[in-house]
Design an enzyme around this catalytic site. Structure first.
Site, short mmCIF file in Angstrom:
data_model
loop_
_atom_site.label_atom_id
_atom_site.label_comp_id
_atom_site.label_asym_id
_atom_site.label_seq_id
_atom_site.Cartn_x
_atom_site.Cartn_y
_atom_site.Cartn_z
N CYS A 114 0.83 -1.20 0.00
CA CYS A 114 0.00 0.00 0.00
C CYS A 114 0.87 1.26 0.00
O CYS A 114 1.46 1.58 -1.02
CB CYS A 114 -1.00 -0.03 1.15
N HIS A 209 -3.59 -5.04 0.83
CA HIS A 209 -3.04 -5.42 2.13
C HIS A 209 -3.07 -6.93 2.31
O HIS A 209 -4.01 -7.48 2.90
CB HIS A 209 -3.84 -4.74 3.25
N GLU A 211 -1.61 -8.72 4.35
CA GLU A 211 -1.61 -9.11 5.76
C GLU A 211 -3.01 -9.18 6.34
O GLU A 211 -3.20 -9.71 7.45
CB GLU A 211 -0.75 -8.14 6.57
#
Length: 227
Positions: A114, A209, A211
């Site tokens: 990002c 993202h 994660e």
């Protein structure tokens, strides 16, 4: 096999609260180290430091992740601040730009997430769109949208299917590409969703993202390169 050491840049906040404490803190959402660990790496937090120490820091790493976070200061790419651009994080900008430069100079595998992707673009002379509609569902909540790989790229070798649903939360994007970078994935509105340097470099930025999702392939690819 030894697990590669993957450094992850962090937030630097003047006020954070936990237990009975309210103090300045280096912060990192747990999803980042958990993703590194699940992909087979060892996670190390890299709080902002003097930019002159970036090369020595990267020299001790096998791979580097530039994490998501606040908007990049438009001054870093020679633009005036627009109304909807967030407040600057000067210390973090300077540190992460130096980390990116050190990783590119040393050939250390690099993943930007990002803000990290946007900063990779800026580090190589590119610019950003300061506000983009439709890529955040609401404040403080991740959404999902599809990204499409560009065939023949590193990203396409990691996720070759025609479309992949990814967790997303951003309002800025790559505008003019930095030198030598290529777009390796895009959304259905044409927004660049991944950028990379051509081989033999291993330098990839993703606008989403990973994660925050279940797809570990991007991080696994970084860990393999770092091994």
């Amino acid at each position: 096999m030894n697990r590669p050491l993957i450094g992850i840049s962090t937030y630097w906040e003047q006020k954070a609260s936990w237990g009975v404490w309210e103090l300045p803190a280096a912060l990192l959402p747990a999803g980042y180290p958990l993703l590194v660990q699940s992909a087979g790496g060892l996670a190390a937090m890299l709080p902002p430091d003097g930019p002159e120490r970036a090369a020595a820091t990267v020299a001790r790493l096998d791979g580097l992740v530039i994490a998501g976070g606040p908007d990049v200061d438009p001054a870093c790419y020679g633009a005036e601040r627009e109304e909807r651009t967030g407040p600057p994080a000067h210390r973090r900008d300077a540190w992460e730009l130096a980390l990116i430069d050190a990783a590119l100079r040393s050939g250390t595998p690099l993943l930007g997430i990002c803000r990290g992707m946007q900063l990779m673009n800026v580090a190589l002379g590119g610019t950003l769109v300061q506000h983009l509609e439709g890529h955040s569902e609401k404040v403080g909540a991740f959404g999902t949208h599809a990204v499409m790989p560009v065939m023949g790229t590193l990203y396409a070798s990691i996720a070759p299917e025609a479309t992949t649903g990814v967790p997303t939360y951003h309002h800025q994007a790559v505008d003019r590409l930095g030198r030598d970078l290529v777009v390796s994935a895009h959304s259905d509105d044409g927004t660049p969703e991944a950028i990379e340097l051509p081989r033999p470099a291993w330098a990839l930025g993703v606008q989403w993202h990973p994660e925050m999702g279940d797809d570990t392939r991007v991080m696994e690819a970084l860990v393999r390169a770092a091994s």
